[in-house]
Write an enzyme that holds these catalytic residues in place. Structure first.
Site, short mmCIF file in Angstrom:
data_model
loop_
_atom_site.label_atom_id
_atom_site.label_comp_id
_atom_site.label_asym_id
_atom_site.label_seq_id
_atom_site.Cartn_x
_atom_site.Cartn_y
_atom_site.Cartn_z
N GLU A 148 -122.43 14.80 17.71
CA GLU A 148 -123.35 13.51 16.51
C GLU A 148 -123.40 12.45 18.56
O GLU A 148 -122.68 11.22 17.84
CB GLU A 148 -122.06 13.10 16.79
CG GLU A 148 -121.07 13.75 15.16
CD GLU A 148 -119.85 13.33 14.25
OE1 GLU A 148 -119.90 12.71 15.09
OE2 GLU A 148 -118.68 14.35 14.55
N ASN A 191 -124.41 19.98 18.33
CA ASN A 191 -124.06 19.82 16.62
C ASN A 191 -123.86 18.59 16.45
O ASN A 191 -123.37 17.53 17.05
CB ASN A 191 -122.14 20.35 16.83
CG ASN A 191 -121.14 20.12 15.83
OD1 ASN A 191 -121.73 21.31 14.82
ND2 ASN A 191 -119.95 19.64 15.45
N HIS A 227 -120.75 18.63 5.97
CA HIS A 227 -120.07 17.67 5.20
C HIS A 227 -120.67 17.65 4.22
O HIS A 227 -121.02 16.21 4.25
CB HIS A 227 -118.70 16.74 5.74
CG HIS A 227 -118.27 17.06 7.21
ND1 HIS A 227 -117.59 17.79 7.11
CD2 HIS A 227 -118.76 16.81 8.51
CE1 HIS A 227 -117.16 18.45 8.32
NE2 HIS A 227 -117.42 17.54 8.97
N GLU A 257 -119.53 22.83 9.84
CA GLU A 257 -117.90 22.36 9.37
C GLU A 257 -117.78 22.06 8.04
O GLU A 257 -118.39 21.66 7.68
CB GLU A 257 -118.12 21.12 9.96
CG GLU A 257 -118.10 21.12 12.10
CD GLU A 257 -117.62 19.29 12.07
OE1 GLU A 257 -117.46 18.33 12.14
OE2 GLU A 257 -117.73 19.57 13.55
N ASP A 259 -117.16 21.48 4.12
CA ASP A 259 -116.41 21.12 3.05
C ASP A 259 -117.34 20.88 2.44
O ASP A 259 -118.37 20.19 1.96
CB ASP A 259 -115.78 20.67 3.78
CG ASP A 259 -115.68 19.65 4.58
OD1 ASP A 259 -115.03 19.15 5.58
OD2 ASP A 259 -116.55 18.89 4.42
#
Ligand code: G3I
Length: 497
Positions: A148, A191, A227, A257, A259
């Site tokens: 990030e 990432n 996400h 990641e 979800d």
């Protein structure tokens, strides 16, 4: 760079679950973030973790703060436990994350003098990377080296963290070089959050990767955190194009990641969970059918342990709080089989303006219909726009969309009068909830458009209602005042499969 774990045999892990078998058959990795508290406390957590996944990512144990409770003192116990579990289950480990502005050591601010030139921070960061990567050399197959570092809301476009402030953006390249020195065989990944869909942040990150690679920075891959929320996530076309362009830089793409929040969408659990199934099917499927995508890591696997619950209860994962598979579990399996959601017929009447403007209007400015020279068919253009919100509006689409559920949006957009501008598609929903009228604007997707060529604005969305919908319209807006907005081939379809 070979994947040292490529030859691991899941059979060595004992029982192999459906997900892990399907991933092996697809030739893709399927991993999950690991919550050590749950792993130690719940046998069912450990059983599913070992059976259903071929790779693990410590959710927090390998971050700088959790690793070093005191300066110069490492507490490896938690990370060691997860790495040992993985080795006992023939799983590979993805290390997360060496450089991140969150979960920093509590002692760091006092160790780095406020007016220092950055030398102290650089030395501490180099030592941290060296100590951590060296310890797990040969046991961690890939590292999220930097996490990030991009924030397009700042003037610089970077996350203006202590690393950026003291070391400048070069800390990114330096971190990768230190990691490579410590373990020449580990895959080194960048990432990032919010780059899974094409758009300004993905574009900035793409350019950053190009610059770093051009300088010979040892970066092997990139993580699209993903996400997502079932009310809005990248369409197949959008996500696959994005995977493809990063993989064409030579980077292995990871959905890192995944979800899918459901509570941002009103409606009953069954309706939200069906839309969630489609979301998992869509994202996992896009990775499976794109050769440049290496695999998917879920950010946890049971709703009982998700970081999202910290913001309030949600059910973002494929297993429920009792470790039972949800429809999303089937979505992951369908995605792993390379079966992507299939859109039905276009629910927007006259979406291609072939019957003239029909019910389409402009909320402000002038609306004109014309053939588009550079694309077959009819374009509807709004000119004389005096504000970003001035929109092309569909007219009523209540009958078409009142059934709710998962839908796919596609529309082609272009500008006149500006080289670029973001176009956003919005669903305006009016409902009667307990007798009172409520209004909501559901963003379906946004895309950087230009006056050079038509671009496809796409998105998947789940549609649910808290009450009874009484009016629904679709609109396109976004470019600055004075910029004409042109739209073609509007398509909204229910997805299933
Ligand atoms: O371990 C301490 C515990 O001792 C203490 O009692 C408790 C109360 O404060 O905090 C515990 O630490 C928490 C840690 O999770 C372990 O549960 C931290 O406060 C909490 O901030 C931390 O949250 C993690 C978050 O990153 C940190 O920003 C989430 O679990 C984790 O899922 C989340 O993961 C990040 C990725 O690393 C990067 N991408 C975004 C993603 C979601 O934010």
């Amino acid at each position: 760079m070979t994947d040292p774990a490529a030859e691991t045999s899941p059979a060595a892990a004992g029982t192999t679950g459906e997900l892990r078998s399907a991933a092996a058959k697809a030739g893709k990795r399927l991993g999950t973030a690991v919550n050590l508290t749950a792993l130690n406390a719940e046998p069912l957590y450990a059983q599913i973790l070992g059976e259903q996944f071929d790779s693990v990512t410590p959710e927090n144990a390998l971050k700088w703060g959790p690793l070093t409770p005191e300066q110069g003192v490492y507490d490896w116990a938690a990370a060691d436990a997860i790495v040992e579990f993985a080795e006992a289950h023939a799983q590979v480990v993805k290390g997360h994350t060496l450089v991140w502005h969150e979960q920093l050591p509590s002692w760091l601010p006092s160790a780095v003098s406020a007016d220092g030139d950055g030398a102290q921070l650089s030395a501490l960061l180099q030592q941290h990377i060296k100590d951590t990567v060296t310890r797990y050399r040969g046991r961690v197959y890939a590292w999220d080296v930097v996490n990030e570092a991009v924030n397009i809301d700042t003037a610089s476009g970077y996350t203006e963290s202590v690393f950026w402030q003291k070391l400048g953006p070069d800390y990114i390249e330096q971190a990768f070089r230190w990691a490579r020195e410590a373990d020449p065989d580990a895959l080194l990944l960048y990432n990032e959050v919010g780059i899974e869909r094409l758009g300004p942040k993905s574009d900035f990150t793409y350019a950053l990767m190009q610059q770093l690679l051009a300088k010979g920075t040892p970066i092997d891959g990139i993580g699209f955190q993903s996400h997502v929320s079932i009310h809005r996530y990248p369409s197949e076309a959008n996500l696959r194009a994005n995977i493809r362009r990063f993989s064409e830089l030579g980077l292995r793409v990871n959905i890192s990641e995944l979800d899918a929040r459901t509570t941002l969408l009103p409606g009953d659990a069954a309706q939200r969970w069906e839309a969630q199934r489609i979301a998992y099917q869509q994202v996992v499927g896009a990775c499976v059918v794109e050769p440049g995508c290496e695999g998917v890591t879920l950010w946890g696997f049971t709703d009982k342990y998700s970081w999202i619950n910290d913001d309030g209860p949600d059910d973002p994962l494929p297993f429920d709080r009792n470790y039972q598979p949800k429809p999303a579990y089937l979505g992951v399996l369908q995605g792993l089989a390379g079966e992507l959601p299939t859109p039905g017929e276009n629910l927007i009447s006259n979406g291609d303006f072939s019957a003239g403007l029909g019910a389409w209007t402009a909320s402000a400015g002038a609306l004109a219909l014309a053939t588009a020279g550079d694309r077959p068919g009819w374009q509807a253009c709004v000119s004389g726009r005096t504000a970003e919100l001035d929109a092309l509006v569909s007219g009523p689409v209540l009958d078409a969309l009142a059934a709710g559920g998962p839908h796919a949006l596609s529309a082609w957009v272009r500008l006149n009068g500006a080289s670029s501008g973001v176009v956003e598609a919005t669903l305006n929903v009016t409902e009667l909830v307990d007798g009172a009228e409520s209004h909501a604007a559901l963003s379906l997707g946004a895309m950087a458009a230009s006056d050079v060529a038509w671009v496809e604005l796409t998105g998947y969305f789940g549609l649910g209602f808290a009450g009874t919908p009484t009016a629904i319209s679709l609109e396109f807006s976004g470019p600055p005042a004075g910029v004409d907005l042109c739209v073609m081939d509007v398509n909204v379809a229910r997805v299933g499969g």
